[in-house]
Motif scaffolding. Sequence first.
Motif, PDB file in Angstrom:
ATOM      1  N   LYS A 154      13.468  58.170  16.510  1.00 43.82           N
ATOM      2  CA  LYS A 154      13.455  59.620  16.365  1.00 43.82           C
ATOM      3  C   LYS A 154      12.729  60.057  15.093  1.00 43.82           C
ATOM      4  CE  LYS A 154      17.831  60.344  18.824  1.00 43.82           C
ATOM      5  NZ  LYS A 154      19.258  60.765  18.683  1.00 43.82           N
ATOM      6  N   GLU A 155      12.954  59.321  14.004  1.00 40.27           N
ATOM      7  CA  GLU A 155      12.343  59.725  12.734  1.00 40.27           C
ATOM      8  C   GLU A 155      10.826  59.570  12.742  1.00 40.27           C
ATOM      9  OE1 GLU A 155      16.093  57.321  11.335  1.00 40.27           O
ATOM     10  OE2 GLU A 155      14.711  57.292  13.037  1.00 40.27           O
ATOM     11  N   ALA A 156      10.311  58.756  13.666  1.00 42.89           N
ATOM     12  CA  ALA A 156       8.861  58.548  13.742  1.00 42.89           C
ATOM     13  C   ALA A 156       8.161  59.609  14.587  1.00 42.89           C
ATOM     14  CB  ALA A 156       8.571  57.167  14.324  1.00 42.89           C
ATOM     15  N   TYR A 157       8.931  60.455  15.248  1.00 38.62           N
ATOM     16  CA  TYR A 157       8.352  61.402  16.208  1.00 38.62           C
ATOM     17  C   TYR A 157       7.447  62.437  15.528  1.00 38.62           C
ATOM     18  CZ  TYR A 157       8.204  64.875  19.985  1.00 38.62           C
ATOM     19  OH  TYR A 157       7.797  65.766  20.948  1.00 38.62           O
ATOM     20  N   GLY A 158       7.891  62.927  14.359  1.00 36.96           N
ATOM     21  CA  GLY A 158       7.046  63.857  13.602  1.00 36.96           C
ATOM     22  C   GLY A 158       6.639  65.101  14.363  1.00 36.96           C
ATOM     23  N   ASP A 159       7.590  65.755  15.031  1.00 39.74           N
ATOM     24  CA  ASP A 159       7.302  66.959  15.828  1.00 39.74           C
ATOM     25  C   ASP A 159       6.282  66.715  16.931  1.00 39.74           C
ATOM     26  OD1 ASP A 159       9.092  68.589  14.398  1.00 39.74           O
ATOM     27  OD2 ASP A 159       7.589  68.950  12.849  1.00 39.74           O
ATOM     28  N   GLY A 160       6.112  65.454  17.306  1.00 34.47           N
ATOM     29  CA  GLY A 160       5.198  65.132  18.391  1.00 34.47           C
ATOM     30  C   GLY A 160       3.736  65.134  18.004  1.00 34.47           C
ATOM     31  N   LYS A 161       3.451  65.236  16.702  1.00 33.19           N
ATOM     32  CA  LYS A 161       2.066  65.410  16.258  1.00 33.19           C
ATOM     33  C   LYS A 161       1.462  64.151  15.638  1.00 33.19           C
ATOM     34  CE  LYS A 161       2.925  70.321  15.367  1.00 33.19           C
ATOM     35  NZ  LYS A 161       2.967  71.387  14.322  1.00 33.19           N
ATOM     36  N   VAL A 162       2.226  63.073  15.552  1.00 30.51           N
ATOM     37  CA  VAL A 162       1.722  61.859  14.905  1.00 30.51           C
ATOM     38  C   VAL A 162       0.763  61.153  15.864  1.00 30.51           C
ATOM     39  CG1 VAL A 162       2.349  59.662  13.837  1.00 30.51           C
ATOM     40  CG2 VAL A 162       3.890  61.638  13.633  1.00 30.51           C
ATOM     41  N   PRO A 163      -0.436  60.826  15.418  1.00 30.83           N
ATOM     42  CA  PRO A 163      -1.395  60.159  16.319  1.00 30.83           C
ATOM     43  C   PRO A 163      -0.993  58.719  16.608  1.00 30.83           C
ATOM     44  CG  PRO A 163      -2.288  60.275  14.105  1.00 30.83           C
ATOM     45  CD  PRO A 163      -1.016  61.080  14.084  1.00 30.83           C
ATOM     46  N   ILE A 164      -1.443  58.220  17.739  1.00 35.41           N
ATOM     47  CA  ILE A 164      -1.233  56.820  18.115  1.00 35.41           C
ATOM     48  C   ILE A 164      -2.492  56.046  17.757  1.00 35.41           C
ATOM     49  CG2 ILE A 164      -0.672  55.235  19.990  1.00 35.41           C
ATOM     50  CD1 ILE A 164       1.542  57.306  19.192  1.00 35.41           C
ATOM     51  N   TRP A 165      -2.299  54.908  17.147  1.00 38.23           N
ATOM     52  CA  TRP A 165      -3.425  54.117  16.644  1.00 38.23           C
ATOM     53  C   TRP A 165      -4.383  53.714  17.770  1.00 38.23           C
ATOM     54  CZ3 TRP A 165      -4.547  48.788  17.413  1.00 38.23           C
ATOM     55  CH2 TRP A 165      -5.546  48.281  16.581  1.00 38.23           C
ATOM     56  N   GLN A 166      -5.672  53.967  17.545  1.00 39.35           N
ATOM     57  CA  GLN A 166      -6.743  53.611  18.474  1.00 39.35           C
ATOM     58  C   GLN A 166      -6.476  54.112  19.896  1.00 39.35           C
ATOM     59  OE1 GLN A 166      -8.086  49.528  18.370  1.00 39.35           O
ATOM     60  NE2 GLN A 166      -9.162  49.851  16.438  1.00 39.35           N
ATOM     61  N   ALA A 167      -5.931  55.321  19.992  1.00 39.19           N
ATOM     62  CA  ALA A 167      -5.677  55.935  21.298  1.00 39.19           C
ATOM     63  C   ALA A 167      -6.096  57.399  21.199  1.00 39.19           C
ATOM     64  CB  ALA A 167      -4.199  55.806  21.670  1.00 39.19           C
ATOM     65  N   ASP A 168      -7.354  57.654  21.402  1.00 39.90           N
ATOM     66  CA  ASP A 168      -7.903  58.996  21.220  1.00 39.90           C
ATOM     67  C   ASP A 168      -7.130  60.034  22.020  1.00 39.90           C
ATOM     68  OD1 ASP A 168      -9.810  57.941  19.579  1.00 39.90           O
ATOM     69  OD2 ASP A 168     -11.434  57.977  21.080  1.00 39.90           O
ATOM     70  N   GLY A 169      -6.714  61.069  21.324  1.00 41.31           N
ATOM     71  CA  GLY A 169      -6.022  62.173  21.968  1.00 41.31           C
ATOM     72  C   GLY A 169      -4.545  61.971  22.166  1.00 41.31           C
ATOM     73  N   CYS A 170      -4.030  60.779  21.883  1.00 42.59           N
ATOM     74  CA  CYS A 170      -2.609  60.500  22.081  1.00 42.59           C
ATOM     75  C   CYS A 170      -1.824  60.777  20.803  1.00 42.59           C
ATOM     76  CB  CYS A 170      -2.382  59.043  22.482  1.00 42.59           C
ATOM     77  SG  CYS A 170      -3.012  58.596  24.113  1.00 42.59           S
ATOM     78  N   THR A 171      -0.723  61.476  20.973  1.00 41.26           N
ATOM     79  CA  THR A 171       0.219  61.683  19.873  1.00 41.26           C
ATOM     80  C   THR A 171       1.602  61.253  20.342  1.00 41.26           C
ATOM     81  OG1 THR A 171       0.865  63.925  20.498  1.00 41.26           O
ATOM     82  CG2 THR A 171      -1.132  63.695  19.144  1.00 41.26           C
ATOM     83  N   THR A 172       2.553  61.304  19.418  1.00 43.88           N
ATOM     84  CA  THR A 172       3.918  60.900  19.773  1.00 43.88           C
ATOM     85  C   THR A 172       4.506  61.772  20.890  1.00 43.88           C
ATOM     86  OG1 THR A 172       4.637  62.156  17.820  1.00 43.88           O
ATOM     87  CG2 THR A 172       4.545  59.752  17.623  1.00 43.88           C
ATOM     88  N   ALA A 173       4.039  63.004  21.024  1.00 44.47           N
ATOM     89  CA  ALA A 173       4.510  63.844  22.133  1.00 44.47           C
ATOM     90  C   ALA A 173       4.069  63.292  23.480  1.00 44.47           C
ATOM     91  CB  ALA A 173       4.004  65.267  21.968  1.00 44.47           C
ATOM     92  N   ASP A 174       3.001  62.504  23.476  1.00 46.41           N
ATOM     93  CA  ASP A 174       2.424  62.000  24.723  1.00 46.41           C
ATOM     94  C   ASP A 174       2.984  60.636  25.136  1.00 46.41           C
ATOM     95  OD1 ASP A 174       0.559  64.201  24.908  1.00 46.41           O
ATOM     96  OD2 ASP A 174      -0.557  63.221  23.287  1.00 46.41           O
ATOM     97  N   VAL A 175       3.920  60.095  24.357  1.00 44.44           N
ATOM     98  CA  VAL A 175       4.445  58.767  24.697  1.00 44.44           C
ATOM     99  C   VAL A 175       5.885  58.817  25.186  1.00 44.44           C
ATOM    100  CG1 VAL A 175       2.918  57.744  22.976  1.00 44.44           C
ATOM    101  CG2 VAL A 175       5.312  58.128  22.395  1.00 44.44           C
ATOM    102  N   VAL A 176       6.527  59.968  25.037  1.00 49.47           N
ATOM    103  CA  VAL A 176       7.937  60.087  25.419  1.00 49.47           C
ATOM    104  C   VAL A 176       8.091  61.164  26.496  1.00 49.47           C
ATOM    105  CG1 VAL A 176       8.752  59.321  23.156  1.00 49.47           C
ATOM    106  CG2 VAL A 176       8.398  61.769  23.583  1.00 49.47           C
ATOM    107  N   TYR A 177       9.275  61.222  27.059  1.00 50.06           N
ATOM    108  CA  TYR A 177       9.564  62.265  28.044  1.00 50.06           C
ATOM    109  C   TYR A 177       9.621  63.625  27.362  1.00 50.06           C
ATOM    110  CZ  TYR A 177      10.657  58.727  31.559  1.00 50.06           C
ATOM    111  OH  TYR A 177      10.577  57.693  32.448  1.00 50.06           O
ATOM    112  N   GLY A 178       9.227  64.644  28.087  1.00 46.44           N
ATOM    113  CA  GLY A 178       9.181  65.985  27.521  1.00 46.44           C
ATOM    114  C   GLY A 178      10.519  66.506  27.070  1.00 46.44           C
ATOM    115  N   ASP A 179      11.609  66.040  27.699  1.00 52.23           N
ATOM    116  CA  ASP A 179      12.935  66.519  27.304  1.00 52.23           C
ATOM    117  C   ASP A 179      13.543  65.709  26.163  1.00 52.23           C
ATOM    118  OD1 ASP A 179      13.473  64.144  28.601  1.00 52.23           O
ATOM    119  OD2 ASP A 179      14.702  65.033  30.195  1.00 52.23           O
TER     120      ASP A 179
END
Length: 601
Positions: A154-179
Motif C-alpha cells: 500500500k505504501e508503494a502505491y503513491g496515489d497511483g502515479k508511481v511509474p513502473i520501471w521500463q514499462a512506458d505509460g504504466c503506473t501503480t494505478a495500472d497494476v492493481v484493481y480499480g477498487d
Amino acid sequence: MRSPSYSLLPARGLRAAVVLALTAALATAVPATAHADGGVAASAAKPYMGWSSWSMQSSKYPGLNPDGDYSYLTEANVLKQAGALAAKLKPYGYQYVDIDAGWWRDTGWKPEYDGYARQQADPVRFPHGMKAVADRIHALGLKAGIYLPVGLEKEAYGDGKVPIWQADGCTTADVVYGDLRTTNGWDSAYKLDLAKPCAEKYIDSQARLLASWGYDFLKLDGVGPGSFKSGDNYDNVADVAAWQRALAATGRPVHLEISWSLDIGHAADWKKYSNGWRIDTDVECYCNTLVTWENSVDDRFDDTPGWTRHAGPGGWNDLDSLDVGNGTMDGLTKAERQTYATLWAIAKSPLYTGDDLTGLDDYGVRLLTNREVIAVDQGDTPPARPVTPSDPQQVWAAKNPDGTYTVALFNLADRPAAVTADFSALGFSGKAAVRDLWNHEDLGAYRNRITEALPAHGSRLFTVTPHGSALRTTGYEAESAANTLSGNASVADCPACSGKKKVGNLYLGGALRFNDVVVDRSGTYLIKVAYVSGDPRPVNISADSGAATRHRFPSTGDWGTVETVSVPVTLKAGANTVTFDSGTDYAPDIDRIDVPVSPRQ
C-alpha cells in the motif's frame, strides 16, 4: 512469516535522482553469474539447506532485539551469521543465507522504495545495500536469499502515479484493481490485476532488480489461498505463476519459496509454479525463546501427513525453521530438539535453521551436522508418513529405493512411554537388521518389531533392512454386502479405492461392522486399514463384543486419496466382527482392511 502486522504508514518521497539512476543501471545489467538456461533454480532437486533470519528477529529472547521488535535484522548480523554458516555448517550442505521481512523498513517499520515502487534497503539496517550483502555472502561460497510480500504494498502505491520501471505509460494505478482491493495474509498490499499487462511488468521489474543484486532465492510471503485467508482477493496463484515467469526471464536461476500455511487444495499449483511451499503456520512462538513445543513444533505431526505425497524433486513441503541448535534460546528439551530434527528430516523438509550460529551448543552441532540424518532428508529416499494412527505414540516410515525402510518412533505424550514399530506395518515379517542413525550404531538383528522406551516428546530414527518374508494377509472390502452399516453410514464411489467403493458418512453414530473376519488362531493382529480423510479424524475400533479403542487417523490430504495405517486388534480363532464406530465425532471413510494370517509373535 506471520508477524509483524503491516500497517499503513506514510510512504517516503522519491529517492534522490542519483540513487534512482544507479538503481536503473543495476536493474538493466545482466548479472555476471547469470545462467544461459535461466528459469527457477534447479537446486530444488533436493530440499534446500541454510539459515533464515526470521526466528531471531521475531523472538523476545533477551538481547536479540535491543532496538525494538524485529531490530535484529541488520547487515552486520546477517553477515555474522553467514560467516558462521560457512565455517560450521557449509561442509554438511547448508548454503543459503535468507534475509526475511523488514530489510526495506526501519525499526519503526517505515518502508523505503525506489522511484518505481520497488522495495529498497533501509539505509540504517543495510547501509551498503542489498547487492553488497549478496556479494559478501557469495564470497563465502554461499547463496543469498531475500524476501518479499505478495502484491503491491500500500505504501508503494503513491496515489497511483508511481511509474513502473521500463514499462512506458504504466503506473501503480495500472497494476492493481480499480477498487484497490487488498491481498496477502495481512491485507498489507493491493491485489495485482494480472489481466493488465502493466501488472506483470511490475513483477518483471522486481525480479530484474533482485537478480541484478545477485539473489539466488526468493521467499514470497502471505500467499493465498492460505495464509489464513480465503476468497478471490486472496487467490495469488496468478501472482506465483507471474513470479515464476519473471524469475526465469532474468536468466538467473532463483529458488522460489512461497509462504505460509498454504491451501492444500492448490497443491498442484504450488508444485507447478514454485520450488517449495510452507504447509503450516509459523514455527516461532513470538515469546522469550525461538520456539516452544506447544507453539508450534507439535502441530506439524498433524499437519504434515496430508502433504506427504506432494513432495518430490522440484518442490518440497516446507515445515519452517529448524531451531534446535541453541539450547536455552530454542526453548526445548534435548529430547524435543531431536524429535523436531527427526520429523523435518523424514518429511524431507528444507533444513534451514533460525538459530544463532555463532552460539551453537555441542548438542545442537551434533543434531545439525549428523550426516546420516541429513542423508535421509537429502538423498533419494521418499518422505515418510505415519504407518500407525496419530496417537500419542506414533511410527512413521518410508520404503526406500534400495528395499530398506526409514523408520521413526515418536512419543508425543508428556510422560515417558514405550513405542513399537511392528515390521508387519511395513509389509514384512521375521528378522531385520536395524541401524540407529542418530547414534551411528548398528543394533543387530530384530525379530518382528522394534520397541524403545522414549522420554516425553522423544524419538528414535532407524534404517531397517528386511531379512524376513513378505507379509501374507486376507483382505475385506468395506462396501461388501456381508458387512453391516448403521446410522448414517453408506457406500460411496471412490475411484482411488481398491474396489472403487468406500463406506463414508461415518459421523455422529454412523458405524461400519466387518462381519466374518476369520483367523486360525487367537491373538492380537495388526490390521492394516485403508481409509480416506481430508483432515485428521478419530474412530472407535472394536472386535466382537470387546471394548473399543479410540484411534486418530492422520489426514490423507483430501477426500480422494487413500492411505493406510495399522492398528492392533485382538481376535479369537474363527469368525470375528471388527467395527469402526464414529461415536459422537466424524470418522474417516473406510476403503478396506487387510488382516495378517498370523497374530503378533
